[in-house]
Design a protein around this motif. Structure first.
Motif, PDB file in Angstrom:
ATOM      1  N   VAL A 216      25.652  39.548  38.582  1.00 26.54           N
ATOM      2  CA  VAL A 216      26.977  39.921  38.068  1.00 26.54           C
ATOM      3  C   VAL A 216      27.696  38.678  37.547  1.00 26.54           C
ATOM      4  O   VAL A 216      28.336  38.705  36.498  1.00 26.54           O
ATOM      5  CB  VAL A 216      27.832  40.596  39.160  1.00 26.54           C
TER       6      VAL A 216
ATOM      7  N   ARG B 271      34.804  48.299  44.537  1.00 26.90           N
ATOM      8  CA  ARG B 271      33.427  48.092  44.978  1.00 26.90           C
ATOM      9  C   ARG B 271      32.543  47.770  43.774  1.00 26.90           C
ATOM     10  O   ARG B 271      32.837  48.168  42.646  1.00 26.90           O
ATOM     11  CB  ARG B 271      32.899  49.338  45.679  1.00 26.90           C
ATOM     12  N   GLU B 272      31.428  47.077  44.020  1.00 32.05           N
ATOM     13  CA  GLU B 272      30.558  46.674  42.917  1.00 32.05           C
ATOM     14  C   GLU B 272      29.943  47.886  42.220  1.00 32.05           C
ATOM     15  O   GLU B 272      29.892  47.945  40.984  1.00 32.05           O
ATOM     16  CB  GLU B 272      29.457  45.745  43.415  1.00 32.05           C
TER      17      GLU B 272
ATOM     18  N   ILE C  36      28.686  39.168  46.390  1.00 36.20           N
ATOM     19  CA  ILE C  36      28.413  39.723  45.066  1.00 36.20           C
ATOM     20  C   ILE C  36      27.226  38.984  44.463  1.00 36.20           C
ATOM     21  O   ILE C  36      27.188  37.751  44.436  1.00 36.20           O
ATOM     22  CB  ILE C  36      29.650  39.622  44.160  1.00 36.20           C
TER      23      ILE C  36
ATOM     24  N   THR D 228      32.604  49.630  40.204  1.00 36.38           N
ATOM     25  CA  THR D 228      32.914  48.852  39.000  1.00 36.38           C
ATOM     26  C   THR D 228      31.851  49.049  37.934  1.00 36.38           C
ATOM     27  O   THR D 228      32.158  49.215  36.746  1.00 36.38           O
ATOM     28  CB  THR D 228      33.031  47.357  39.349  1.00 36.38           C
ATOM     29  N   LYS D 229      30.588  49.044  38.342  1.00 36.03           N
ATOM     30  CA  LYS D 229      29.503  49.232  37.388  1.00 36.03           C
ATOM     31  C   LYS D 229      29.612  50.593  36.689  1.00 36.03           C
ATOM     32  O   LYS D 229      29.420  50.696  35.470  1.00 36.03           O
ATOM     33  CB  LYS D 229      28.151  49.112  38.091  1.00 36.03           C
TER      34      LYS D 229
ATOM     35  N   TYR E 164      35.833  40.488  36.129  1.00 35.39           N
ATOM     36  CA  TYR E 164      36.148  39.510  37.184  1.00 35.39           C
ATOM     37  C   TYR E 164      37.260  40.062  38.083  1.00 35.39           C
ATOM     38  O   TYR E 164      37.160  40.034  39.315  1.00 35.39           O
ATOM     39  CB  TYR E 164      36.570  38.194  36.521  1.00 35.39           C
TER      40      TYR E 164
ATOM     41  N   CYS F 262      38.293  43.180  38.545  1.00 35.28           N
ATOM     42  CA  CYS F 262      37.905  44.369  39.308  1.00 35.28           C
ATOM     43  C   CYS F 262      37.168  44.000  40.590  1.00 35.28           C
ATOM     44  O   CYS F 262      37.365  44.624  41.635  1.00 35.28           O
ATOM     45  CB  CYS F 262      37.028  45.282  38.454  1.00 35.28           C
ATOM     46  N   LEU F 263      36.333  42.973  40.525  1.00 32.36           N
ATOM     47  CA  LEU F 263      35.452  42.641  41.646  1.00 32.36           C
ATOM     48  C   LEU F 263      36.096  41.768  42.717  1.00 32.36           C
ATOM     49  O   LEU F 263      35.653  41.768  43.864  1.00 32.36           O
ATOM     50  CB  LEU F 263      34.183  41.973  41.128  1.00 32.36           C
ATOM     51  N   CYS F 264      37.141  40.996  42.330  1.00 34.40           N
ATOM     52  CA  CYS F 264      37.750  40.127  43.349  1.00 34.40           C
ATOM     53  C   CYS F 264      39.254  40.327  43.510  1.00 34.40           C
ATOM     54  O   CYS F 264      39.825  39.855  44.493  1.00 34.40           O
ATOM     55  CB  CYS F 264      37.448  38.656  43.057  1.00 34.40           C
TER      56      CYS F 264
ATOM     57  N   LYS G  72      40.790  45.519  45.339  1.00 30.27           N
ATOM     58  CA  LYS G  72      39.676  45.253  44.432  1.00 30.27           C
ATOM     59  C   LYS G  72      38.758  46.476  44.479  1.00 30.27           C
ATOM     60  O   LYS G  72      38.915  47.350  45.336  1.00 30.27           O
ATOM     61  CB  LYS G  72      38.914  43.992  44.830  1.00 30.27           C
TER      62      LYS G  72
ATOM     63  N   TRP H 199      33.565  36.031  46.468  1.00 33.79           N
ATOM     64  CA  TRP H 199      32.365  36.323  45.700  1.00 33.79           C
ATOM     65  C   TRP H 199      31.082  36.152  46.517  1.00 33.79           C
ATOM     66  O   TRP H 199      29.974  36.248  45.972  1.00 33.79           O
ATOM     67  CB  TRP H 199      32.302  35.421  44.459  1.00 33.79           C
TER      68      TRP H 199
END
Length: 512
Positions: A421, A268-269, A417, A272-273, A380, A382-384, A266, A414
């Motif tokens: 988000v 990182r936040e 996170i 991803t941003k 979704y 990408c983050l998990c 996955k 999650w």
């Protein structure tokens, strides 16, 4: 050029002009034989300077080339067969082509690939290279129609094989293969997407080709740093009955977002941003030009990575340690125009994890909001590391989950996170198109700003029970559903590795 060859060429040009003037008097050209007529249908240009070329005569029967004096065209060479190959004339796309079949013992090569003895053979196009065994010489094919057109018109469009040298295969999909190619004039390396052959049209072929060209002109005008650049397209005959579309694109050297997720599990936040700011910038540009992508997924998001030359070099974003800059580029937009609307939609529905509810309902009037749903699914993932909709999460089925917008944010994936988000994802995965965010609303969301905003957090504490029961009773799409239940969905990394175990070692190495 010798005087004899020059005279022969001049006679062919004059004959073609006379016949062309006569043919244009007929208003119903599409139902007639090809416009151009010559004593010779093509010329094989010797690849060795100063060596004689070969004129291919027009014959109703097969034209045989070989070492024997009984052949229509005689060539020499120690390993050339007495009868090496035969050519027949066939019509395709309102034009005449040569169909070549190998009948030799030592091989016939087309574009440096051995053809193989016997039918079916291949259709020859201008720019193709043919070689007769090892000692019979190599020649470049040019049709007289092309020679005349290039002499008479500055707007003559060459074939793909005249402009590019095809290279290794880079990938394959449901409806096309992607290969590397090199521009003959500049040496630039590009990617070419070759769509599987389609049966050519008959009386309405000209109208369909004109419509395709109109759409292509729009795509060629697209210029944005976060969109893969279209360079050109060609429609080439494959055999007597089929044609294929060659789409020439900017070549990306750093792979897909899909592979990055596979490698890391996955993202990182903050990483991803940074990706999504670029993705949404490109998507906004497409939507402003009334282009709906319809297939947003990690395989269609390509990366252009600039490596870091030293630890002292300041990175442009929250990238991995060895990366100086990562450019996101959207690929495969507008492809419905090239493979057909119905076929394209059916292909999407075969793997609907990223497909919006209105597409699954076969609503032909869907808008750019279908891309925003797919963007929500991608965010979704990408983050998990796994999708929000899956048959493994059922019942209900994945299709029913999508149609009803049934999803949750599972613990522990999650837990760390921020709710902001989750709020954005919930606003993108709204079944009601009117409630779903567009690009501008998404870019204006709090997640992309420095501040944070409070959102309602609903937690399902009924671990072990189906979380769908509690979700379906929640009236508002803006409520974030965190679930303590462990998901049964397989991550895209695990699914990828599972699929890899089902294919051969050769296929696996080509993918990796």
């Amino acid at each position: 050029m010798s005087l004899q060859r020059k005279r022969a060429l001049d006679e062919n040009l004059q004959n073609s002009q006379n016949i062309n003037e006569k043919s244009t008097k007929d208003d119903n050209i599409l139902t007639k034989k090809p416009v151009f007529r010559y004593e010779n249908i093509a010329r094989f240009y010797n690849a060795e300077p100063g060596e004689p070329h070969i004129n291919i005569p027009r014959k109703p029967s097969a034209i045989v080339i070989g070492r024997s004096s009984s052949c229509d065209i005689k060539i020499v060479g120690g390993d050339v067969s007495s009868k090496h190959c035969q050519l027949t004339i066939t019509n395709n796309n309102q034009r005449e082509y040569l169909y070549i079949v190998d009948i030799s013992s030592n091989g016939l090569y087309v574009n440096d690939e051995k053809l193989g003895k016997g039918p079916p053979g291949v259709l020859l196009r201008s720019g193709d290279k043919i070689s007769f065994a090892k000692t019979g010489g190599s020649y470049i094919v040019r049709y007289m129609a092309d020679i005349v057109s290039s002499e008479q018109s500055k707007t003559y469009k060459k074939t793909f094989f005249e402009d590019y040298i095809i290279g290794n295969q880079l990938g394959s999909g449901h409806y096309a293969v992607v290969k590397e190619a090199r521009d003959r004039s500049t040496g630039d390396v590009v990617a070419v997407k070759i769509f599987h052959p389609n049966k050519q049209a008959t009386s309405n072929w000209s109208q369909e080709e004109a419509k395709l060209q109109q759409e292509m002109n729009l795509l060629l005008s697209i210029d944005h740093p976060n969109i893969v650049r279209f360079i050109s397209h060609y429609i080439e005959p494959i055999n007597q009955h089929s044609v294929a579309t060659y789409l020439v694109l900017e070549k990306m050297n750093s792979g897909e977002l899909f592979q990055r997720i596979i490698n890391k599990g996955k993202l990182r936040e903050n990483e991803t941003k940074a990706f999504f700011k670029q993705l949404l910038s490109g998507l906004s540009y497409l939507h402003e030009n009334n282009i709906i992508h319809r297939d947003i997924k990690p395989e269609n998001i390509l990366l252009d990575i600039t490596p870091r030359t030293s630890k002292n070099q300041k990175q442009t974003g929250p990238w991995d340690e060895k990366e100086y800059d990562v450019r996101v580029k959207i690929a495969d937009f507008g492809l419905a125009k090239f493979i057909g609307e119905l076929k394209f939609t059916n292909t999407l529905c075969g793997t609907p994890a990223y497909v919006a509810p209105e597409v699954l309902k076969n609503d032909r009037n869907y808008s750019t909001k279908v891309d925003m749903w797919s963007t929500g699914v991608l965010l979704y993932v990408c983050l998990c590391g796994f999708p929000p909709f899956s048959d493994e999460l059922g019942p209900p089925s994945m299709k029913e989950q999508i149609l009803n917008g049934i999803f949750a944010f599972f613990s522990p994936y999650w837990d760390d996170i921020d709710d902001v988000v989750l709020d954005l994802i919930s606003s993108l995965l709204a079944v009601d198109v009117g409630d779903r965010f567009d690009v501008k609303q998404t870019l204006a969301h709090e997640w992309f700003a420095d501040g944070q905003k409070d959102v309602t957090d609903v937690t399902d504490d009924s671990a072990g029970a189906s979380y769908f029961d509690s979700i379906q009773s929640i009236p508002s799409k803006k409520l974030i559903v965190r679930s303590n239940s462990q998901p049964q969905a397989m991550s895209i990394r695990d699914r990828f590795l599972s699929d890899m175990n089902l294919i051969s070692d050769t296929e696996r190495s080509s993918i990796l």
